[in-house]
Design a protein around this motif. Structure first.
Motif, PDB file in Angstrom:
ATOM      1  N   CYS A 291       0.830  -1.204   0.000  1.00  0.00           N
ATOM      2  CA  CYS A 291       0.000   0.000   0.000  1.00  0.00           C
ATOM      3  C   CYS A 291       0.866   1.256   0.000  1.00  0.00           C
TER       4      CYS A 291
ATOM      5  N   TYR B 158       1.106   4.057  -3.044  1.00  0.00           N
ATOM      6  CA  TYR B 158       0.798   5.460  -2.768  1.00  0.00           C
ATOM      7  C   TYR B 158       2.000   6.351  -3.083  1.00  0.00           C
TER       8      TYR B 158
ATOM      9  N   TYR C 258      -7.425   5.493   3.125  1.00  0.00           N
ATOM     10  CA  TYR C 258      -6.017   5.190   3.376  1.00  0.00           C
ATOM     11  C   TYR C 258      -5.403   6.255   4.295  1.00  0.00           C
TER      12      TYR C 258
END
Length: 479
Positions: free
Chosen positions: A47, A51, A357
């Motif tokens: 993740c 990002y 997120y």
């Protein structure tokens, strides 16, 4: 009847039951807590890398921002103040000098120093400087409440026939310095030139990044550490956070900050009609929450990286960690917006994922910290976890490299764009320092989480660098 003595006396059906099933053999893998513990770091790292890649791509591929006509709008600066006598005079003077057509609304949140007197002297003979005075017990209850007072004062000031769609409010910290080209940049088609735009956030820089002795009362080593801390804050905002905001521009989830925050007055009016006030008075991140309300209300929020507002970087670790703990705790408070964001037609699927997120970052940091302690204990204690760790050391090294290199990669970009006079090696060293600097998120996330669990939400303001030390007043601590 005596018990059966052996398999010779078991029935054929019992014998069949004893045979292993082809669908449940001992060799089949079974998902255990150990597997979950081992997989979680991979998931979190994936993740993070996704990002980071999006943020870096957005930063390196950004396009120049076209200028607009600032004369097409009426500008109002909101400057919330609480014991800001050391900085407020210079801030108001700079705003009035660089933006002579704008109004400056200084909110004195019942300061114990001479803030009100400084502003009153500046307002004498200048109809564009306004002092909004607050008094306890209604004062000193948060930045959001102070900004709402300025909003109410502006409403009283504007005539009933005023074109509120032309009015733009900009929040500037008491130590903020807005770049002279800022109004032109936010007036263009990327900003308020688009009627769908309700808010614009500009980049943030640290004004004291080149100061040689940020701690004049300390020695050489302490000042070297302080300079590096301020440099890391500047690097974080100039490239890393700017890339994140530019990525959010693609997902439709740009966040507003507390300094250099521009909002259309009609957007504030719509939020006030729905929420009773534009800024949430009990929020630790009233700025970010305003951006959430703006997007939920159907407005677009933009980030412009071609201009900036500068502020003082914090040279002292204690004040820095306390400030960031407040931010982490405020981030956790925003989790309550998740159901509204998921169900909103104004958020795209990518915007929902990016916002969730962001919400979960402090929790992910706490989970990573706990997991690291568990894994370290398991390795020290021995057993299967230790064998798995030692048996996969090449993979562990790859994971470590993937955790470090994204931070290091920001160093050359920062040197290229903001310190071209420094060497390439210095840029790489700054990137390595950014990786070490980033570990503060685990400390502040844990502290913010514990404060949230204990219901502790009060804070005193962060002391300015020019303020005297040892006054006995609460400094960057709980109010």
């Amino acid at each position: 009847m005596p018990p059966l003595a052996g398999r010779a006396q078991e029935s054929p059906l019992a014998e069949q039951a004893q045979e292993p099933s082809p669908h449940n053999t001992p060799e089949d893998p079974v998902l255990t807590p150990h597997h979950l513990l081992y997989a979680l770091p991979f998931f979190l790292l994936a993740c993070f890398l996704l990002y980071w890649a999006g943020a870096r791509h957005a930063y390196t591929r950004r396009k120049p921002t076209p200028d607009g006509d600032p004369a097409a709008f009426d500008w109002h600066f909101f400057v919330p103040c609480r014991d800001e006598e050391t900085v407020i005079g210079a801030t108001v003077t700079q705003l009035r000098t660089d933006f002579p057509a704008a109004h400056v609304w200084v909110v004195d949140d019942d300061s114990d120093d001479t803030t009100a007197a400084v502003v009153t002297a500046l307002a004498d003979g200048d109809g564009h400087v306004h002092l909004v005075s607050r008094r306890r017990p209604d004062a000193r209850i948060g930045k959001g409440a102070a900004l709402n007072s300025a909003y109410a004062a502006l409403n009283d000031f504007l005539p009933a026939a005023a074109d509120r769609s032309r009015a733009v409010v900009c929040v500037v910290d008491a130590d903020g310095r807005l770049a002279p080209d800022a109004l032109a940049r936010v007036s263009g088609d990327t900003g308020f030139g688009d009627p769908e735009t309700g808010g614009v956030q500009v980049s943030v820089r640290m004004r004291n990044v080149t100061e040689r002795r940020p701690l004049p009362e300390r020695g050489r080593v302490a000042n070297a550490v302080a300079r590096l801390l301020v440099r890391m804050q500047d690097m974080e905002f100039a490239v890393s956070n700017a890339g994140m905001q530019l990525l959010r521009g693609r997902t439709g989830s740009v966040g507003l900050g507390g300094n250099g925050q521009f909002t259309r007055l009609t957007a504030l009016d719509r939020i006030a009609a729905a929420e009773r006030r534009p800024w949430q008075r009990d929020a630790l991140l009233e700025d970010y929450e305003l951006g959430l309300h703006m997007i939920l209300g159907g407005y677009r929020v933009a980030h412009i990286a071609d201009t900036h507002v500068s502020q003082e970087g914090l040279p002292r670790a204690r004040r820095f960690l306390t400030q960031r703990t407040r931010w982490a705790q405020g981030n956790l408070q925003c989790v309550r917006y998740a159901p509204r964001i998921v169900g909103s037609r104004h958020y795209s699927g990518r915007g929902v994922l990016e916002t969730l997120y962001t919400f979960m970052q402090p929790l992910a940091h706490v989970a990573t910290l706990v997991l690291s302690v568990i894994l370290l204990g398991a390795v020290i204690a021995g057993g299967s976890m230790r064998d798995a760790f030692l048996g996969n050391w090449p993979l562990i090294l790859v994971l470590c490299a993937l955790s470090v290199l994204p931070f290091v990669a920001w160093g050359p970009l920062y040197r290229r764009d903001f310190a071209p006079d420094r060497s390439r090696l210095t840029g790489l060293l700054w990137g390595l320092a950014l990786w070490l600097y980033a570990y503060h998120v685990f400390i502040v996330s844990a502290r913010g989480f514990l404060r949230l669990l204990r219901g502790r939400n009060g804070w005193a303001k962060t002391r300015r660098n020019a303020e005297a030390v040892g006054t006995g007043q609460p400094v960057a601590t709980e109010a």
